[in-house]
Design an enzyme around this catalytic site. Structure first.
Site, short mmCIF file in Angstrom:
data_model
loop_
_atom_site.label_atom_id
_atom_site.label_comp_id
_atom_site.label_asym_id
_atom_site.label_seq_id
_atom_site.Cartn_x
_atom_site.Cartn_y
_atom_site.Cartn_z
N LYS A 1 30.67 15.43 7.44
CA LYS A 1 29.21 16.99 8.46
C LYS A 1 30.03 17.63 9.76
O LYS A 1 31.11 16.53 10.29
CB LYS A 1 27.61 15.65 8.06
CG LYS A 1 27.52 15.21 7.06
CD LYS A 1 26.27 14.67 7.52
CE LYS A 1 25.24 14.04 6.62
NZ LYS A 1 24.20 13.33 7.17
N TYR B 1 18.63 20.24 1.84
CA TYR B 1 17.94 19.14 2.01
C TYR B 1 16.20 19.76 2.00
O TYR B 1 15.78 18.77 2.17
CB TYR B 1 17.59 19.16 3.75
CG TYR B 1 19.25 18.19 4.08
CD1 TYR B 1 19.52 17.03 3.30
CD2 TYR B 1 20.16 19.03 4.05
CE1 TYR B 1 21.06 16.32 3.50
CE2 TYR B 1 21.64 18.31 4.77
CZ TYR B 1 21.65 16.88 4.31
OH TYR B 1 23.45 16.42 4.03
N GLU C 1 23.72 18.69 -6.70
CA GLU C 1 24.63 19.30 -5.18
C GLU C 1 25.71 19.81 -5.76
O GLU C 1 26.13 20.89 -4.92
CB GLU C 1 24.21 17.60 -4.39
CG GLU C 1 22.65 16.84 -3.75
CD GLU C 1 23.28 15.80 -3.61
OE1 GLU C 1 22.33 15.57 -3.07
OE2 GLU C 1 24.65 15.60 -3.15
N ASN D 1 25.30 11.23 11.15
CA ASN D 1 26.51 10.12 10.55
C ASN D 1 27.46 10.62 9.72
O ASN D 1 28.23 9.58 8.83
CB ASN D 1 25.37 9.54 10.08
CG ASN D 1 24.73 10.63 8.88
OD1 ASN D 1 24.34 11.74 8.74
ND2 ASN D 1 23.37 9.55 7.66
N HIS E 1 28.04 12.60 4.21
CA HIS E 1 27.16 13.11 3.43
C HIS E 1 27.87 12.24 1.30
O HIS E 1 28.31 12.44 1.14
CB HIS E 1 26.53 14.67 2.65
CG HIS E 1 25.95 14.56 1.56
ND1 HIS E 1 24.16 14.28 1.88
CD2 HIS E 1 25.70 14.98 0.31
CE1 HIS E 1 23.34 13.63 0.06
NE2 HIS E 1 24.42 14.87 -0.49
P1 IDP Z 1 21.72 9.57 3.69
O1 IDP Z 1 22.17 11.10 4.00
O2 IDP Z 1 21.64 8.15 3.57
O3 IDP Z 1 21.07 9.40 1.89
P2 IDP Z 1 18.56 10.58 4.11
O4 IDP Z 1 17.69 9.75 4.14
O5 IDP Z 1 18.56 11.52 2.90
O6 IDP Z 1 19.79 9.74 4.66
O7 IDP Z 1 18.74 11.65 5.31
C1 IDP Z 1 19.46 12.74 4.99
C2 IDP Z 1 19.94 12.72 6.65
O8 IDP Z 1 19.34 13.06 7.67
C3 IDP Z 1 20.50 11.71 7.18
O9 IDP Z 1 22.24 11.83 6.56
C4 IDP Z 1 20.76 12.03 8.43
O10 IDP Z 1 22.00 13.31 8.78
C5 IDP Z 1 19.12 12.50 8.44
N1 IDP Z 1 18.61 12.35 8.81
C6 IDP Z 1 17.93 10.74 8.11
N2 IDP Z 1 16.51 9.96 8.45
C7 IDP Z 1 16.90 10.14 10.53
C8 IDP Z 1 16.20 10.06 11.58
O11 IDP Z 1 14.94 9.28 11.02
N3 IDP Z 1 16.17 11.36 12.38
C9 IDP Z 1 17.02 11.64 12.39
N4 IDP Z 1 18.45 12.33 11.80
C10 IDP Z 1 18.02 11.89 10.23
MG MG Z 2 19.99 10.87 0.88
#
Ligand code: IDP
Ligand code: MG
Length: 139
Positions: A11, A51, A128, A114, A117
Site C-alpha cells: 500500500k 474496495y 482481485e 496498514n 493487502h
Molecule cells: P483486511 O485488509 O485485513 O482484509 P478489511 O476489513 O478487508 O481488512 O479492510 C480493508 C482495508 O480497509 C484495511 O486493510 C484497512 O486499510 C482499511 N480499514 C479496515 N478497517 C478499518 C477501520 O476500522 N478504520 C480505518 N480503515 C480501516
Molecule cells: Mg479484506
C-alpha cells in the site's frame, strides 16, 4: 478453482516509506513465488471498485483517499495454501493486534495505513488478480 495463488498490494504508506524491498524479501523468504508484479497509482474509480465490498463502511472514503495517495505495488503470488498462509504472514488488519514478525506488525502505521493487502479467499484472489492483471499473460 485455483487454490495455490493469492493477490497482494503493497500500500501507499509502505511504498512512501521505502519498504517495498523489505516487504518483498519477507514474502519470498516465506516461500511465495512472484507470478506477476507491477507498480501503479490507482485512480479513485479503481480504488472504489476494488474496495466496493466496503462501500457502506464509515471508513470507505478515507480508504479510497489513502489508496490513491501514492503508488502501490500489485502482485500475484503462488504457494501451496497461498491465501491462508499469506493472511498469516501479513497479520491482523490492526497492526496493534498483529502478531510479532508479521508484515503489518513490522511495517504498518495504523488500522487504515496498514502496509499491505492480502486476498481473503480463493474466489477473491482470482477476482482481485483479474482486476489488476486481466489480459496479461500471467496465468
Ligand atoms: P483486511 O485488509 O485485513 O482484509 P478489511 O476489513 O478487508 O481488512 O479492510 C480493508 C482495508 O480497509 C484495511 O486493510 C484497512 O486499510 C482499511 N480499514 C479496515 N478497517 C478499518 C477501520 O476500522 N478504520 C480505518 N480503515 C480501516
Ligand atoms: Mg479484506
Amino acid at each position: 478453482m485455483i487454490t495455490n495463488r493469492t493477490f497482494t498490494m503493497i500500500k501507499p504508506d509502505a511504498v512512501e516509506k521505502g519498504n517495498i524491498g523489505p516487504i518483498i524479501e519477507k514474502i519470498t523468504a516465506a516461500g511465495f513465488k512472484i507470478i506477476a508484479m507491477k507498480m501503479v497509482r490507482l485512480s479513485r474509480a479503481d480504488a472504489r471498485a476494488f474496495y466496493a465490498i466496503h462501500k457502506e463502511k464509515s471508513f470507505f472514503n478515507d480508504l479510497v483517499e489513502f489508496m490513491t495517495s501514492g503508488p502501490i505495488v500489485a502482485a500475484i503470488l503462488e504457494k501451496q495454501n497461498a491465501v491462508d498462509d499469506f493472511r498469516a504472514l501479513i497479520g491482523a488488519t490492526n497492526p496493534a493486534e498483529a502478531a510479532e514478525g508479521t508484515i503489518r506488525k513490522m511495517f504498518a502505521t495504523s488500522i487504515s495505513e496498514n502496509a499491505i493487502h492480502g486476498s481473503d479467499s480463493n474466489e477473491n484472489a482470482l477476482i482481485e488478480s483479474n482486476f489488476h492483471f486481466a489480459g496479461r499473460e500471467v496465468f
